[in-house]
Enzyme design. Structure first.
Site, PDB file in Angstrom:
ATOM      1  N   SER A   1      -8.231   2.786   1.151  1.00  0.00           N
ATOM      2  CA  SER A   1      -8.427   2.294  -0.220  1.00  0.00           C
ATOM      3  C   SER A   1      -8.080   0.820  -0.367  1.00  0.00           C
ATOM      4  O   SER A   1      -8.499   0.175  -1.307  1.00  0.00           O
ATOM      5  CB  SER A   1      -7.592   3.138  -1.205  1.00  0.00           C
ATOM      6  OG  SER A   1      -6.226   2.800  -1.097  1.00  0.00           O
TER       7      SER A   1
ATOM      8  N   LYS B   1      -1.372  -0.034  -3.963  1.00  0.00           N
ATOM      9  CA  LYS B   1      -2.421  -0.565  -4.834  1.00  0.00           C
ATOM     10  C   LYS B   1      -2.053  -1.974  -5.276  1.00  0.00           C
ATOM     11  O   LYS B   1      -0.905  -2.412  -5.135  1.00  0.00           O
ATOM     12  CB  LYS B   1      -2.570   0.317  -6.100  1.00  0.00           C
ATOM     13  CG  LYS B   1      -3.073   1.731  -5.841  1.00  0.00           C
ATOM     14  CD  LYS B   1      -4.568   1.776  -5.599  1.00  0.00           C
ATOM     15  CE  LYS B   1      -5.045   3.139  -5.124  1.00  0.00           C
ATOM     16  NZ  LYS B   1      -4.937   3.370  -3.689  1.00  0.00           N
TER      17      LYS B   1
END
Lengths: 421, 149
Positions: B69, B106
């Protein structure tokens, strides 16, 4: 003023620190060989799971309520303890680790820096939470005993958010008036029964008893406790009776030490002290943690710190036997080329010597070593400390213990670190 | 010359300015081939990666990356991250978060009351965190350890 920082449900919190799914769930941690409960989350407490309860009694509850069960992992607990203590140690100069999850500190003189004692405590809790995700409660009072009382008060009343400062006589009295005498630090079952028979139920009532009576029935220790409750300092850490859970020896070196030999000597000396203490209190330790570090406030020079734990095949109080395990641990964490400021050790899983449970171990302590230790203690008592001391020995790690639910060593093993997506 | 300066990230400048230790080996790592190697005799100790990568050891943790990701930030499956829980998770930092009991890496953004967690791989949609959600920041990613392919 004296403060104490106490980690809430420490072993459980260590595991939750890296496994947040467990937050809000009933969690228990077991003692060596997965025998009985040594830590419980609040949810587990609410299910009526008691401290020290054997696992086999809990089989039903564990499956009915999906209680999460873990073995003790002292690598993880020891490292998190070090992190929490170091973090608190950033706030003030004098801290005294008292057990793996409790740290006393001298709080006088810091009010002006942090605004107030309560502000300082709140900042400490916030920082420890951010850095380690371990919840801590802080109690501050005029003596060590009162700091403990304040801490317990903070834990019992969530509205204080983990901080309670007992800094004036009126407040002290009102808290002591509510404080059950059996919960006091140093009041065991026997004294609790004795006091209750005499109609003494609260700490305040105890603090008002005539000194003669206290001395007669509760020895000079009891008298010290009463003075401490009145705000007169009598306890100091060096002469403290043994805490039930662990014992920690880590005086800083007066000078910097770099050689392994010297560190080893220091460790052996501290271990001799600690095991002497164990024997004096007829106790034995099941886990030894050794740690070393350089002075982290030193601006120049490289830094190194490490800690490592080892579980003994059976609890022991013999200096010789304990050193057999502690020395290789030191060897494994020692690195050359650093100026060390401190080597220390923590003895954990302390049980009364000759405890019934010991009979369950296949490998039992050698009674001759126990006798030898007693002789050594006697001689040293007569001729001075450390007159008889030990050389260092190798050890045999062919034993293995039962750890069916071992939590990962999140901070000490590469194979165990957390994963992120 | 300007290009060369661009290679020095702001972070690195701050680290050297702290002046904790061993400036010289750090400097030497920017020395290109052919530079007269007169700095050698200043080096008395071996470089320790910990000095370079860990500012606050009490708050530093290692984590392993799973999935792709964050591939846009050169963070790939199997990489190791060094995470410092004492650093401020300010706007646009790469952070490790705990969301609904799971860890994730993230890029963090603050939009009003909301926190937005952005992946750097377009395959993944941004995650919006509302006040009251089960969320906290674990720490700020300070280094990425990559094994060359």
């Amino acid at each position: 003023m004296v403060g104490i920082g106490d980690c809430n449900n420490f072993y459980v919190s260590c595991i939750r620190s890296f496994n947040p799914k467990l937050i809000g769930q009933p969690v228990i941690v077991l003692s060596n060989n997965d025998k009985c409960v040594v830590a419980r989350s609040n949810e587990a407490k609410a299910l009526g799971i008691r401290m020290g309860q054997p696992l086999f009694q809990l089989k039903r509850k564990v499956s009915d309520y999906n209680v999460q069960v873990f073995s003790s992992n002292y690598e993880l607990f020891g490292d998190m303890s070090r992190r929490v203590f170091n973090t608190i140690g950033r706030f003030m100069e004098h801290t005294f680790p008292y057990s793996i999850d409790e740290l006393f500190f001298s709080a006088s003189g810091y009010e002006s820096i942090y605004g107030s004692h309560a502000d300082m405590a709140r900042m400490m809790i916030k920082t420890v939470d951010q850095w380690t995700r371990i919840p801590v409660s802080i109690g501050i009072g005029e003596t060590m005993t009162l700091a403990k009382v304040a801490n317990r008060h903070a834990k019992k009343h969530p509205e204080y958010q983990g901080v309670f400062v007992m800094d004036n006589p009126e407040l002290r009295e009102s808290i002591l008036a509510e404080f059950p005498v059996g919960d006091l630090w140093g009041i065991g079952r026997q004294y609790e029964v004795l006091l209750k028979q005499n109609g003494i139920r609260t700490a305040l009532e105890l603090s008002r008893l005539p000194h003669d009576w206290i001395k007669q029935f509760m020895t000079v220790e009891g008298l010290r406790l009463v003075y401490e409750l009145q705000g007169i300092q009598c306890r100091d850490l060096d002469t403290e009776p043994l805490h039930k859970k662990s014992i920690c020896v880590a005086p800083s070196f007066g000078r910097k030490v770099w050689s392994y030999g010297t560190l080893c000597e220091a460790l052996a000396t501290y271990l001799a002290r600690a095991s002497e203490k164990l024997r004096r209190h007829s106790s034995a330790a099941g886990v030894v943690t050794v740690f070393i570090h350089t002075n982290r406030f030193d601006k120049v020079g490289p830094h190194h710190s490490a800690s490592q734990s080892i579980t003994l095949p059976h609890p022991s109080s013999s200096t010789m036997e304990l050193l057999q395990y502690a020395e290789p641990v030191l060897k494994s964490i020692y690195k050359t080329g650093y100026d060390y400021q401190e080597v220390g050790l923590i003895l954990n899983e302390i049980v009364p010597e000759g405890h019934q449970q010991q009979l369950l171990y296949s490998d039992t302590p050698n009674p001759r070593q126990a006798q030898l230790s007693q002789v050594v203690d006697k001689l040293n008592g007569k001729y001075g400390r450390d007159k008889i001391r030990l050389g260092l020995q190798g050890y045999d790690k062919s034993w293995k213990m039962k750890q069916d639910h071992l939590p990962p060593s999140y901070t000490t093993k590469w194979s165990d670190i957390i994963e992120v997506r | 010359m300007i290009e060369f300066e661009n290679h020095i990230r702001l972070d690195d400048i701050r680290r050297i300015a702290i002046g904790k230790r061993l400036k010289i080996p750090l400097f030497s790592s920017y020395v290109s081939a052919g530079f007269p190697n007169s700095s050698e005799h200043y080096i008395t100790k071996v470089c320790d990666l910990n000095d370079l990568c860990i500012a606050n050891e009490d708050a530093t943790y290692f984590v392993r990356v799973r999935g792709d990701s964050m591939s846009g930030d050169r963070i790939d499956d199997g990489d190791f991250l060094i995470v410092d829980s004492s650093q401020e998770p300010s706007e646009d930092k790469i952070v490790v978060v705990i969301l609904n009991g799971e860890h994730a890496v993230k890029r963090i953004h603050y939009v009003g009351e909301m926190v937005v967690l952005e992946s750097s791989n377009p395959k993944y949609l941004p995650i919006y965190i509302h006040p009251g959600d089960d969320f906290r920041v674990f720490g700020v990613v300070t280094r990425i350890l990559v094994k060359p392919v």
